[in-house]
Design a protein around this motif. Structure first.
Motif, PDB file in Angstrom:
ATOM      1  N   ALA A 198      -2.387  11.119   6.774  1.00  0.00           N
ATOM      2  CA  ALA A 198      -1.983  10.932   7.757  1.00  0.00           C
ATOM      3  C   ALA A 198      -1.477  11.260   8.056  1.00  0.00           C
ATOM      4  N   LEU A 199      -0.220  10.401   7.446  1.00  0.00           N
ATOM      5  CA  LEU A 199       0.716  11.103   7.552  1.00  0.00           C
ATOM      6  C   LEU A 199       1.739  12.162   7.102  1.00  0.00           C
ATOM      7  N   ALA A 200       1.104  12.847   6.051  1.00  0.00           N
ATOM      8  CA  ALA A 200       1.828  14.810   6.382  1.00  0.00           C
ATOM      9  C   ALA A 200       1.017  15.383   7.162  1.00  0.00           C
ATOM     10  N   THR A 201       0.090  14.901   8.379  1.00  0.00           N
ATOM     11  CA  THR A 201       0.030  16.120   8.833  1.00  0.00           C
ATOM     12  C   THR A 201       1.167  16.282   9.511  1.00  0.00           C
ATOM     13  N   PRO A 202       1.207  17.569  10.552  1.00  0.00           N
ATOM     14  CA  PRO A 202       1.639  18.199  11.147  1.00  0.00           C
ATOM     15  C   PRO A 202       2.637  17.341  12.425  1.00  0.00           C
ATOM     16  N   ALA A 203       1.717  16.616  13.132  1.00  0.00           N
ATOM     17  CA  ALA A 203       1.224  16.348  14.279  1.00  0.00           C
ATOM     18  C   ALA A 203       2.553  15.114  13.777  1.00  0.00           C
ATOM     19  N   MET A 204       2.236  14.259  13.273  1.00  0.00           N
ATOM     20  CA  MET A 204       2.471  12.689  12.892  1.00  0.00           C
ATOM     21  C   MET A 204       3.769  13.355  12.060  1.00  0.00           C
ATOM     22  N   ILE A 205       4.236  14.275  11.221  1.00  0.00           N
ATOM     23  CA  ILE A 205       5.529  14.849  10.884  1.00  0.00           C
ATOM     24  C   ILE A 205       6.517  14.324  12.276  1.00  0.00           C
ATOM     25  N   VAL A 225       0.727  -1.559  -0.113  1.00  0.00           N
ATOM     26  CA  VAL A 225       0.012  -0.245   0.619  1.00  0.00           C
ATOM     27  C   VAL A 225       1.094   1.408  -0.037  1.00  0.00           C
ATOM     28  N   THR A 226       1.579   1.636   1.434  1.00  0.00           N
ATOM     29  CA  THR A 226       2.581   2.708   1.003  1.00  0.00           C
ATOM     30  C   THR A 226       3.016   2.200   2.107  1.00  0.00           C
ATOM     31  N   GLN A 227       5.034   2.904   1.887  1.00  0.00           N
ATOM     32  CA  GLN A 227       5.873   3.476   3.179  1.00  0.00           C
ATOM     33  C   GLN A 227       5.626   3.323   4.404  1.00  0.00           C
ATOM     34  N   ILE A 228       5.317   4.018   5.181  1.00  0.00           N
ATOM     35  CA  ILE A 228       5.025   4.223   6.522  1.00  0.00           C
ATOM     36  C   ILE A 228       6.409   5.302   7.439  1.00  0.00           C
ATOM     37  N   SER A 229       7.470   4.298   6.977  1.00  0.00           N
ATOM     38  CA  SER A 229       8.158   5.312   7.477  1.00  0.00           C
ATOM     39  C   SER A 229      10.205   4.536   7.231  1.00  0.00           C
ATOM     40  N   ASN A 260      12.898   8.881  12.451  1.00  0.00           N
ATOM     41  CA  ASN A 260      12.131   8.495  10.771  1.00  0.00           C
ATOM     42  C   ASN A 260      11.719   9.256  10.274  1.00  0.00           C
ATOM     43  N   GLU A 261      12.098   9.256   8.448  1.00  0.00           N
ATOM     44  CA  GLU A 261      11.871   9.800   7.972  1.00  0.00           C
ATOM     45  C   GLU A 261      10.596   9.248   7.884  1.00  0.00           C
ATOM     46  N   VAL A 262       9.615  10.082   6.499  1.00  0.00           N
ATOM     47  CA  VAL A 262       8.291   9.871   6.102  1.00  0.00           C
ATOM     48  C   VAL A 262       8.348   9.423   4.571  1.00  0.00           C
ATOM     49  N   PRO A 263       8.607   8.458   4.005  1.00  0.00           N
ATOM     50  CA  PRO A 263       9.232   8.457   2.591  1.00  0.00           C
ATOM     51  C   PRO A 263       7.367   8.303   1.483  1.00  0.00           C
ATOM     52  N   GLY A 264       7.000   7.695   2.442  1.00  0.00           N
ATOM     53  CA  GLY A 264       5.473   7.889   1.693  1.00  0.00           C
ATOM     54  C   GLY A 264       5.457   7.172   0.433  1.00  0.00           C
ATOM     55  N   GLY A 265       4.560   7.770  -0.724  1.00  0.00           N
ATOM     56  CA  GLY A 265       4.496   7.027  -2.068  1.00  0.00           C
ATOM     57  C   GLY A 265       3.595   6.233  -2.219  1.00  0.00           C
ATOM     58  N   THR A 266       3.476   6.020  -3.728  1.00  0.00           N
ATOM     59  CA  THR A 266       2.649   5.290  -4.793  1.00  0.00           C
ATOM     60  C   THR A 266       2.487   3.870  -4.104  1.00  0.00           C
ATOM     61  N   PRO A 267       1.889   2.833  -4.040  1.00  0.00           N
ATOM     62  CA  PRO A 267       1.267   1.536  -4.200  1.00  0.00           C
ATOM     63  C   PRO A 267       2.680   0.874  -5.327  1.00  0.00           C
ATOM     64  N   ALA A 268       3.227   1.183  -6.153  1.00  0.00           N
ATOM     65  CA  ALA A 268       3.162   0.551  -7.038  1.00  0.00           C
ATOM     66  C   ALA A 268       5.317   1.303  -6.727  1.00  0.00           C
ATOM     67  N   GLU A 269       5.244   2.448  -5.852  1.00  0.00           N
ATOM     68  CA  GLU A 269       6.920   3.024  -5.691  1.00  0.00           C
ATOM     69  C   GLU A 269       7.031   1.745  -4.536  1.00  0.00           C
TER      70      GLU A 269
END
Length: 218
Positions: free
Chosen positions: A170-177, A13-17, A185-194
């Motif tokens: 959710a990962l883009a919210t300031p509190a989560m970052i 689905v996506t990378q979390i961190s 931790n860094e938050v890469p996010g990304g698409t399912p294909a990535e």
């Protein structure tokens, strides 16, 4: 001998961190930089020991990759978990370790350990003063702990994409970052294909490390 196939039975689905390791040494080690550690290890082949959380663990694979790229000979001392490995590093029973950011950084800041480098290609947000191993003479070195969300293989793509979008919001919210960055931790996010492509690249990368180091599961 896993009862499932990662690429066939999981739907990324996506990378979390991602979180880098810290290459740390006991303060008694006469090396204050990655370059000095490499020089020391080359002058004393097979004399310096490194701790890991177990055979085949990421801390083990990280050091095998480092040994190969830096051209050094170090002695592996596997432990049953990262905590006893860290205890013996602090006690000076072993000299070197790739430790996790949350566990190792406080020990380095307190002076119980010396942080020489981080294993990401970019400096860590939580420790910008610590250079990367790549910039310290081992060009291209990168080993990361990473986390992500997957669903069972065969899940309809509409569901995968919908969950992906919700997670990215959710990962883009300031509190989560802020919470993630505080732990290194860094938050890469990304698409399912990535994320799928990343998983495949990791499998290929560490299969080579395992083969080159002749690592066997125990």
């Amino acid at each position: 001998k896993l009862p499932y196939d990662v690429e066939r039975d999981l739907a990324p689905v996506t990378q979390i961190s991602t979180v880098p390791f810290i290459l740390a040494v006991h303060p008694a080690v006469q090396a204050k930089t990655v370059g000095e550690l490499i020089q020391l290890a080359k002058s004393r082949p097979g004399k310096l020991s490194y701790a890991t959380s177990g055979i085949g663990a990421m801390s083990h694979l990280a050091m095998e990759q480092f040994k190969y790229m830096a051209g050094v000979n170090l002695v592996h001392v596997p432990y049953r978990g990262s905590a006893p490995a860290a205890y013996d590093l602090i006690a000076g029973q072993v000299q070197i370790m790739f430790g996790t950011m949350p566990a190792t950084l406080p020990q380095a800041k307190s002076g119980k350990l010396r942080a020489l480098g981080v294993s990401s290609l970019k400096r860590a947000t939580a420790a910008p003063e610590v250079p990367t191993i790549a910039e310290s003479g081992v060009a291209g070195f990168e080993v990361l702990n990473w986390y992500g969300i997957t669903l069972p293989g065969g899940t309809p793509q509409t569901i995968v994409r919908a969950l992906n979008q919700d997670l990215l919001k959710a990962l883009a919210t300031p509190a989560m970052i802020e919470a993630f960055n505080a732990q290194g931790n860094e938050v890469p996010g990304g698409t399912p294909a990535e994320f799928s492509a990343f998983i495949k690249s990791e499998i290929t990368k560490y299969a080579k490390v395992v083969k080159a180091a002749n690592i066997r599961a125990e």
